[in-house]
Motif scaffolding. Structure first.
Motif, PDB file in Angstrom:
ATOM      1  N   LYS A 153       0.708  -1.030  -0.580  1.00 52.07           N
ATOM      2  CA  LYS A 153       0.161  -0.029  -0.023  1.00 52.07           C
ATOM      3  C   LYS A 153       0.906   1.656  -0.311  1.00 52.07           C
ATOM      4  CE  LYS A 153      -3.980  -1.084   1.747  1.00 52.07           C
ATOM      5  NZ  LYS A 153      -5.319  -1.244   3.592  1.00 52.07           N
ATOM      6  N   GLY A 154       0.361   2.108  -0.826  1.00 48.48           N
ATOM      7  CA  GLY A 154       1.317   3.563  -0.806  1.00 48.48           C
ATOM      8  C   GLY A 154       1.610   3.563  -1.600  1.00 48.48           C
ATOM      9  N   ILE A 155       2.616   2.350  -2.282  1.00 46.84           N
ATOM     10  CA  ILE A 155       3.631   2.836  -4.018  1.00 46.84           C
ATOM     11  C   ILE A 155       3.139   3.115  -4.940  1.00 46.84           C
ATOM     12  CG2 ILE A 155       5.012   1.411  -5.272  1.00 46.84           C
ATOM     13  CD1 ILE A 155       5.317  -0.870  -2.608  1.00 46.84           C
ATOM     14  N   ARG A 156       1.158   2.767  -5.499  1.00 48.19           N
ATOM     15  CA  ARG A 156       1.066   3.325  -6.291  1.00 48.19           C
ATOM     16  C   ARG A 156      -0.911   3.892  -5.978  1.00 48.19           C
ATOM     17  NH1 ARG A 156      -0.549   0.205 -12.479  1.00 48.19           N
ATOM     18  NH2 ARG A 156      -0.528   1.831 -13.329  1.00 48.19           N
ATOM     19  N   THR A 157      -0.641   4.755  -5.944  1.00 49.92           N
ATOM     20  CA  THR A 157      -2.157   5.257  -5.248  1.00 49.92           C
ATOM     21  C   THR A 157      -2.799   6.338  -5.953  1.00 49.92           C
ATOM     22  OG1 THR A 157      -1.220   7.316  -4.763  1.00 49.92           O
ATOM     23  CG2 THR A 157      -0.712   6.009  -2.875  1.00 49.92           C
ATOM     24  N   SER A 158      -2.941   5.931  -7.874  1.00 49.25           N
ATOM     25  CA  SER A 158      -3.592   6.624  -8.752  1.00 49.25           C
ATOM     26  C   SER A 158      -5.005   5.259  -8.934  1.00 49.25           C
ATOM     27  CB  SER A 158      -2.765   6.752  -9.817  1.00 49.25           C
ATOM     28  OG  SER A 158      -2.657   5.157 -10.308  1.00 49.25           O
ATOM     29  N   TYR A 159      -5.863   6.205  -9.530  1.00 48.24           N
ATOM     30  CA  TYR A 159      -6.611   5.476 -10.122  1.00 48.24           C
ATOM     31  C   TYR A 159      -6.473   5.148 -11.376  1.00 48.24           C
ATOM     32  CZ  TYR A 159     -10.056   6.109  -6.083  1.00 48.24           C
ATOM     33  OH  TYR A 159      -9.784   5.770  -4.444  1.00 48.24           O
ATOM     34  N   GLY A 160      -7.200   4.617 -12.282  1.00 51.66           N
ATOM     35  CA  GLY A 160      -7.543   3.618 -13.593  1.00 51.66           C
ATOM     36  C   GLY A 160      -8.066   2.953 -14.300  1.00 51.66           C
ATOM     37  N   VAL A 161      -8.468   2.371 -15.275  1.00 49.83           N
ATOM     38  CA  VAL A 161      -8.928   2.079 -15.910  1.00 49.83           C
ATOM     39  C   VAL A 161      -7.965   1.577 -17.768  1.00 49.83           C
ATOM     40  CG1 VAL A 161     -10.267   2.969 -17.421  1.00 49.83           C
ATOM     41  CG2 VAL A 161     -11.341   1.382 -16.960  1.00 49.83           C
ATOM     42  N   PHE A 162      -8.122   0.283 -17.150  1.00 51.72           N
ATOM     43  CA  PHE A 162      -7.668  -0.709 -18.628  1.00 51.72           C
ATOM     44  C   PHE A 162      -8.686  -0.346 -20.298  1.00 51.72           C
ATOM     45  CE2 PHE A 162      -4.596  -2.739 -15.442  1.00 51.72           C
ATOM     46  CZ  PHE A 162      -3.525  -2.644 -16.873  1.00 51.72           C
ATOM     47  N   MET A 163      -8.616  -0.470 -20.875  1.00 51.43           N
ATOM     48  CA  MET A 163      -9.500   0.641 -22.006  1.00 51.43           C
ATOM     49  C   MET A 163      -8.450  -0.184 -23.203  1.00 51.43           C
ATOM     50  SD  MET A 163     -10.929   3.552 -21.509  1.00 51.43           S
ATOM     51  CE  MET A 163     -11.751   3.899 -23.067  1.00 51.43           C
ATOM     52  N   SER A 164      -9.009  -0.940 -25.021  1.00 49.26           N
ATOM     53  CA  SER A 164      -8.990  -1.136 -25.286  1.00 49.26           C
ATOM     54  C   SER A 164      -9.236  -0.476 -26.678  1.00 49.26           C
ATOM     55  CB  SER A 164      -9.069  -3.358 -25.981  1.00 49.26           C
ATOM     56  OG  SER A 164     -10.132  -3.039 -26.209  1.00 49.26           O
ATOM     57  N   ALA A 165      -8.672  -0.744 -28.024  1.00 53.51           N
ATOM     58  CA  ALA A 165      -9.287   0.283 -29.008  1.00 53.51           C
ATOM     59  C   ALA A 165     -10.047   0.708 -30.167  1.00 53.51           C
ATOM     60  CB  ALA A 165      -8.315   0.539 -30.112  1.00 53.51           C
ATOM     61  N   SER A 166     -10.803  -1.065 -29.029  1.00 57.19           N
ATOM     62  CA  SER A 166     -12.206  -1.786 -29.994  1.00 57.19           C
ATOM     63  C   SER A 166     -12.890  -1.717 -29.010  1.00 57.19           C
ATOM     64  CB  SER A 166     -12.344  -3.253 -30.045  1.00 57.19           C
ATOM     65  OG  SER A 166     -11.626  -4.160 -28.319  1.00 57.19           O
ATOM     66  N   GLU A 167     -12.511  -0.525 -27.620  1.00 53.09           N
ATOM     67  CA  GLU A 167     -13.506  -0.578 -26.585  1.00 53.09           C
ATOM     68  C   GLU A 167     -14.220   1.358 -27.233  1.00 53.09           C
ATOM     69  OE1 GLU A 167     -13.541  -2.406 -22.678  1.00 53.09           O
ATOM     70  OE2 GLU A 167     -11.289  -2.136 -23.416  1.00 53.09           O
ATOM     71  N   ASP A 168     -13.355   1.413 -27.864  1.00 51.20           N
ATOM     72  CA  ASP A 168     -13.448   3.163 -27.925  1.00 51.20           C
ATOM     73  C   ASP A 168     -14.105   3.418 -29.453  1.00 51.20           C
ATOM     74  OD1 ASP A 168     -13.534   5.755 -28.326  1.00 51.20           O
ATOM     75  OD2 ASP A 168     -11.365   5.794 -28.080  1.00 51.20           O
ATOM     76  N   GLU A 169     -15.266   3.167 -29.323  1.00 52.45           N
ATOM     77  CA  GLU A 169     -16.608   4.200 -30.399  1.00 52.45           C
ATOM     78  C   GLU A 169     -15.970   5.312 -31.466  1.00 52.45           C
ATOM     79  OE1 GLU A 169     -18.648   5.578 -27.174  1.00 52.45           O
ATOM     80  OE2 GLU A 169     -17.527   4.071 -27.417  1.00 52.45           O
ATOM     81  N   THR A 170     -15.745   6.202 -30.569  1.00 51.93           N
ATOM     82  CA  THR A 170     -14.809   7.249 -31.160  1.00 51.93           C
ATOM     83  C   THR A 170     -13.543   7.105 -31.837  1.00 51.93           C
ATOM     84  OG1 THR A 170     -13.663   7.899 -29.332  1.00 51.93           O
ATOM     85  CG2 THR A 170     -15.793   8.632 -29.035  1.00 51.93           C
ATOM     86  N   GLU A 171     -13.112   5.589 -32.028  1.00 44.72           N
ATOM     87  CA  GLU A 171     -11.991   5.167 -32.269  1.00 44.72           C
ATOM     88  C   GLU A 171     -10.287   6.502 -31.996  1.00 44.72           C
ATOM     89  OE1 GLU A 171     -13.388   5.593 -36.751  1.00 44.72           O
ATOM     90  OE2 GLU A 171     -14.724   4.187 -36.373  1.00 44.72           O
ATOM     91  N   THR A 172     -10.591   7.180 -31.228  1.00 44.33           N
ATOM     92  CA  THR A 172      -9.634   7.665 -30.769  1.00 44.33           C
ATOM     93  C   THR A 172      -8.293   6.895 -30.584  1.00 44.33           C
ATOM     94  OG1 THR A 172     -10.619   9.522 -30.262  1.00 44.33           O
ATOM     95  CG2 THR A 172      -8.578   9.526 -29.441  1.00 44.33           C
ATOM     96  N   LEU A 173      -8.509   6.537 -29.790  1.00 41.25           N
ATOM     97  CA  LEU A 173      -7.284   4.504 -29.099  1.00 41.25           C
ATOM     98  C   LEU A 173      -6.302   4.167 -30.398  1.00 41.25           C
ATOM     99  CD1 LEU A 173      -8.832   3.763 -26.037  1.00 41.25           C
ATOM    100  CD2 LEU A 173      -7.346   5.398 -25.759  1.00 41.25           C
TER     101      LEU A 173
END
Length: 301
Positions: free
Chosen positions: A140-160
């Motif tokens: 605990k305390g080494i990494r304190t950020s928040y995040g999410v994994f996303m693949s390009a296929s999940e982005d309908e805007t096609e930005t990724l």
């Protein structure tokens, strides 16, 4: 008179037929070649249409590609998986030890905002890949950020997808070798202690593939703090006394739309000890970054 007329016509037809055989033959060859050329052209057009239908995003969003007429360069004929144009992506070498390169204006403000908007929905506390003997409790305390994994296929805007294609050209490693994007948010006080992205076999056990490089796309400006740091840059601070929380060494300030590429492995496949890096605590503002880890093997979708 009538007989002469018929005879005259017969003579004229005979001559026409005699002279017309090679002429008819040439006409047939002409139409055959024209048909063959048209068929080839149509087939090539269909192939290009299929390619555009399958990969519209890369071809419409990567505006850095320039033709021979635009650049004045003599282009070679590309292979089946290559490009018929030149890609220009400006970069600056920040360090050779580790190999770290900076890409100004890698993505547009609109692309960055689109990624942040998409990622906000699924944020969770960031986790760690645990070494032998480590637990979530004692790390605990080494990494304190928040995040999410996303693949390009999940982005309908096609930005990724567009960003992923551009990263492939910047790294010279096909996009099929990349993991899903890890979109991270750091609020005031949040950080990530210094670590390696490549996993040591002795500490993490056998692996199907290894992380060769990391590409960080900064999605927001950070007024103060939040730098990506390399404490061992050029061999400094490697005397065994470094505190992995200290924010020292080479520091890269996050700027919206800029990219940072660094390699975790040396050309011989061993871990580059100078690639140790971390994220300094955010002092003012909020830091958003999209991380793409690139491996030495093709990744499953």
């Amino acid at each position: 008179m009538k007989t002469k007329t018929v005879k005259g016509n017969w003579k004229w037809n005979w001559k026409t037929n005699r002279l017309g055989l090679p002429f008819v033959f040439l006409i047939c060859i002409f139409f055959f070649l024209a048909g063959f050329f048209a068929s080839s052209l149509f087939s090539h057009y269909q192939e290009r249409e299929d390619d555009l239908r399958l990969m519209p995003r890369a071809r419409t969003r990567l505006t850095e590609k320039s033709t021979e007429e635009e650049t004045g360069y003599h282009l070679l004929q590309a292979g089946e998986s290559g490009d018929d144009s030149i890609t220009s992506i400006p970069f600056q070498v920040l360090s050779w030890y580790p190999r770290a390169l900076y890409f100004p204006n890698f993505a547009s403000a609109q692309q960055c905002e689109s990624i942040v908007k998409k990622a906000k929905v699924g944020l969770k506390p960031s986790s760690l890949a645990l070494r032998k003997g480590e637990t979530e409790e004692n790390t605990k305390g080494i990494r304190t950020s928040y995040g999410v994994f996303m693949s390009a296929s999940e982005d309908e805007t096609e930005t990724l997808y567009a960003v992923e294609e551009k990263i492939a050209r910047a790294t010279k490693i096909p996009r099929s070798h990349g993991e899903a994007f890890n979109i991270l948010r750091y609020e005031v006080g949040q950080k990530y202690n210094s670590h390696y992205d490549a996993f040591d076999y002795a500490e993490y056990g056998p692996q199907k593939s290894r992380r060769v490089a990391s590409f960080l796309l900064y999605l927001t400006d950070v007024p103060e703090g939040g730098e990506t740091m390399f404490p061992f840059e050029n061999g400094f601070n490697m005397d065994g006394n470094y505190n992995f929380e200290d924010c020292i060494g080479l520091k890269v300030k996050p700027r919206k739309g800029d990219g940072l590429l660094f390699y975790s492995l040396l050309p011989n496949g061993t871990i580059d000890q100078t690639s140790l890096h971390g994220s300094c605590p955010v002092i003012k503002g909020e830091k958003w970054v999209a991380t793409k880890w690139i491996r030495d093997q093709i990744q499953d979708d």
